[in-house]
Design an enzyme around this catalytic site. Structure first.
Site, PDB file in Angstrom:
ATOM      1  N   ARG A   1       0.518  -1.038  -0.216  1.00  0.00           N
ATOM      2  CA  ARG A   1      -0.225   0.380   0.487  1.00  0.00           C
ATOM      3  C   ARG A   1       1.401   0.965  -0.051  1.00  0.00           C
ATOM      4  O   ARG A   1       1.479   1.346   1.104  1.00  0.00           O
ATOM      5  CB  ARG A   1      -0.945  -0.083   1.301  1.00  0.00           C
ATOM      6  CG  ARG A   1      -1.896  -0.960   0.925  1.00  0.00           C
ATOM      7  CD  ARG A   1      -2.874  -1.010   2.270  1.00  0.00           C
ATOM      8  NE  ARG A   1      -3.024  -2.063   2.468  1.00  0.00           N
ATOM      9  CZ  ARG A   1      -3.948  -2.729   3.877  1.00  0.00           C
ATOM     10  NH1 ARG A   1      -4.073  -2.014   4.971  1.00  0.00           N
ATOM     11  NH2 ARG A   1      -4.147  -3.593   4.081  1.00  0.00           N
ATOM     12  N   ARG A  16      -3.258   6.232   5.080  1.00  0.00           N
ATOM     13  CA  ARG A  16      -3.896   7.365   5.804  1.00  0.00           C
ATOM     14  C   ARG A  16      -2.510   7.678   6.332  1.00  0.00           C
ATOM     15  O   ARG A  16      -2.213   8.459   7.289  1.00  0.00           O
ATOM     16  CB  ARG A  16      -4.581   6.212   7.533  1.00  0.00           C
ATOM     17  CG  ARG A  16      -5.963   5.767   7.085  1.00  0.00           C
ATOM     18  CD  ARG A  16      -6.391   4.774   7.843  1.00  0.00           C
ATOM     19  NE  ARG A  16      -5.549   3.322   7.933  1.00  0.00           N
ATOM     20  CZ  ARG A  16      -5.677   2.439   7.827  1.00  0.00           C
ATOM     21  NH1 ARG A  16      -6.998   2.364   8.829  1.00  0.00           N
ATOM     22  NH2 ARG A  16      -5.389   1.547   7.824  1.00  0.00           N
ATOM     23  N   ARG A  67     -10.619  11.135   2.215  1.00  0.00           N
ATOM     24  CA  ARG A  67     -11.512  10.112   2.929  1.00  0.00           C
ATOM     25  C   ARG A  67     -12.344  10.941   3.977  1.00  0.00           C
ATOM     26  O   ARG A  67     -13.331   9.883   4.584  1.00  0.00           O
ATOM     27  CB  ARG A  67     -10.587   9.572   4.044  1.00  0.00           C
ATOM     28  CG  ARG A  67     -10.442   8.156   3.189  1.00  0.00           C
ATOM     29  CD  ARG A  67     -10.786   6.814   3.543  1.00  0.00           C
ATOM     30  NE  ARG A  67     -10.512   6.324   4.401  1.00  0.00           N
ATOM     31  CZ  ARG A  67     -12.331   6.295   5.160  1.00  0.00           C
ATOM     32  NH1 ARG A  67     -13.567   6.713   4.672  1.00  0.00           N
ATOM     33  NH2 ARG A  67     -12.123   4.823   5.893  1.00  0.00           N
ATOM     34  N   ASP A 118      -8.932  -2.700  -3.885  1.00  0.00           N
ATOM     35  CA  ASP A 118      -8.546  -2.930  -3.052  1.00  0.00           C
ATOM     36  C   ASP A 118      -8.693  -4.580  -3.118  1.00  0.00           C
ATOM     37  O   ASP A 118      -9.950  -4.907  -4.023  1.00  0.00           O
ATOM     38  CB  ASP A 118      -9.731  -2.817  -1.062  1.00  0.00           C
ATOM     39  CG  ASP A 118      -8.776  -3.902   0.082  1.00  0.00           C
ATOM     40  OD1 ASP A 118      -7.944  -2.950   0.367  1.00  0.00           O
ATOM     41  OD2 ASP A 118      -9.819  -5.448   0.490  1.00  0.00           O
ATOM     42  N   TYR A 132     -10.499 -14.192   4.567  1.00  0.00           N
ATOM     43  CA  TYR A 132     -11.666 -13.416   4.536  1.00  0.00           C
ATOM     44  C   TYR A 132     -13.258 -13.651   4.137  1.00  0.00           C
ATOM     45  O   TYR A 132     -14.536 -13.700   4.761  1.00  0.00           O
ATOM     46  CB  TYR A 132     -11.839 -12.321   3.601  1.00  0.00           C
ATOM     47  CG  TYR A 132     -10.098 -10.869   3.979  1.00  0.00           C
ATOM     48  CD1 TYR A 132     -10.460 -10.321   5.369  1.00  0.00           C
ATOM     49  CD2 TYR A 132      -8.988 -11.268   3.187  1.00  0.00           C
ATOM     50  CE1 TYR A 132      -9.635  -9.671   6.187  1.00  0.00           C
ATOM     51  CE2 TYR A 132      -8.025 -10.823   4.290  1.00  0.00           C
ATOM     52  CZ  TYR A 132      -8.014  -9.577   4.917  1.00  0.00           C
ATOM     53  OH  TYR A 132      -6.803  -8.968   5.833  1.00  0.00           O
TER      54      TYR A 132
END
Ligand code: CP3
Length: 335
Positions: free
Chosen positions: A2, A6, A15, A51, A129
């Protein structure tokens, strides 16, 4: 790894206005976020803002990102009937927003002479997931299904490997110039289980993706016991984290492979001297081999000091530019 996220004030600002899935599904916003790290740092490649979990959503799983909790799948896969309900939609229909973001980002990046990387989750990580319904420390449910319900497992992995492969191929066709398979959590398995329950599916994903004709990076966290098995899955580049020395990894898989890695992302929180030393250690182990892609061993962490990222990129370029440019150096033999 990534690149957006953030730690960047530009990202946090966007965001405040948009949910992460909204950003991913709006090609103009996804393109903008893809370019944020490229505008801030002298990076050599961009990775498309998306993602790994949108592919699960495309198959019919309900996905949301909850504050403080990370991703949640609201209808996880627990039975054969659940697997049979999963769709295998064409990427153009179900994930067209990312393909469009790739086209937009390519237009911007082409004018700067910079390539774009597309990506997908690997089959084991997607299964994690899908079955756990979110992040898991122990992988209890996913491993339990793998060990004790092979017919459900194989049915699920067959679908995941096809969807992941087709999605990667579609990204290459939309303009991605390299692909990365994030099988991030596969290192949780021992090598026998990996070979038996995962490798054939990763192989299938990579086989489909490689028909797109672009280089492919295969990555897992904590994969030092899996290197030889992951090599069998195919691809061109193996991604490793900081738990293994780069030169050890290379000696095990062979010089025909390129290797991506492997600075510990925590090093970016240290004082400059420490960060510099650790970066030089990684470069020393790579020993100027042209098949080295300098990267972090895993994703960049929230609150990473932005200035250290900038200085790190500069240091890597300063240190490696002479190596890459020298035609008579040993690097060509190794590459
Ligand atoms: O570098 C980039 O900007 C590319 C975009 C990218 C994202 N996710 C955006 C994102 C990439 C390459 C990923 C891959 C991904 N997503 C992986 C594989 C890589 C790895 O980390 O091992 C995995 C396992 C996921 C699943 C995922 N997405 C989790 C577990 C989380 C929550 C993380 C957390 O700490 O809360 C996400 C959210 C996510 N995806 C963020 C970003 C930038 C976090 C930022 C936010 O909440 O706005």
């Amino acid at each position: 790894m990534r690149q957006a996220g953030r730690y960047m004030p530009e990202y946090r600002k966007l965001r405040e206005r948009y949910d992460i899935l909204e950003m991913i599904k709006t090609p103009e916003l996804a393109c903008e976020v893809t370019l944020q790290p490229m505008n801030a740092f002298d990076l050599d490649a961009a990775i498309i803002f998306a993602d790994i979990l949108t592919a699960l959503e495309a198959m019919g799983l309900q996905l949301s990102f909850e504050k403080g909790e990370g991703p949640v799948i609201h209808n996880p896969v627990r039975s054969l009937a659940d697997v049979e309900r999963l769709g295998t939609p064409a990427p153009e229909e179900a994930l067209g927003f990312t393909l469009q973001a790739i086209r937009l980002a390519r237009r911007e990046l082409d004018s700067r002479g910079l390539p774009l990387i597309g990506f997908s989750g690997g089959p084991y990580t997607l299964a994690c997931y899908a079955i756990e319904g979110g992040s898991s420390k122990t992988h209890r449910r996913v491993k339990q299904m793998m060990m004790s319900a092979p017919e459900i497992w194989h049915a699920l992995m067959t679908r995941l490997s096809e969807v992941s492969g087709e999605y990667l191929l579609a990204q290459a066709r939309a303009g991605a110039q390299a692909l990365q398979v994030f099988d991030s959590w596969a290192g949780e398995l021992n090598v026998d289980d990996y070979r038996r329950y995962v490798l054939p599916y990763s192989q299938r994903t990579i086989e489909i993706a490689k028909t797109g004709g672009v280089p492919l990076i295969h990555f897992a966290v904590n994969n030092s016991h899996l290197l030889e098995a992951m090599r069998v899955a195919g691809g061109d580049v193996l991604g490793v984290d900081w738990r293994i020395n780069l030169d050890t990894a290379w000696n095990r898989i062979g010089n025909q492979w390129a290797v991506q890695g492997n600075l510990d992302p925590v090093a970016l929180f240290c004082d400059w001297e420490t960060l510099e030393q650790r970066t030089r250690d990684v470069l020393m182990q790579a020993d100027g081999r042209i098949g080295h892609i300098f990267n972090l061993g895993h994703g960049i962490l929230p609150e990473t000091p932005v200035d250290n990222v900038r200085r790190l990129v500069e240091l890597v370029h300063e240190t490696t530019s002479s190596v890459v440019r020298s035609p008579s150096s040993e690097t060509t033999e190794n590459g």
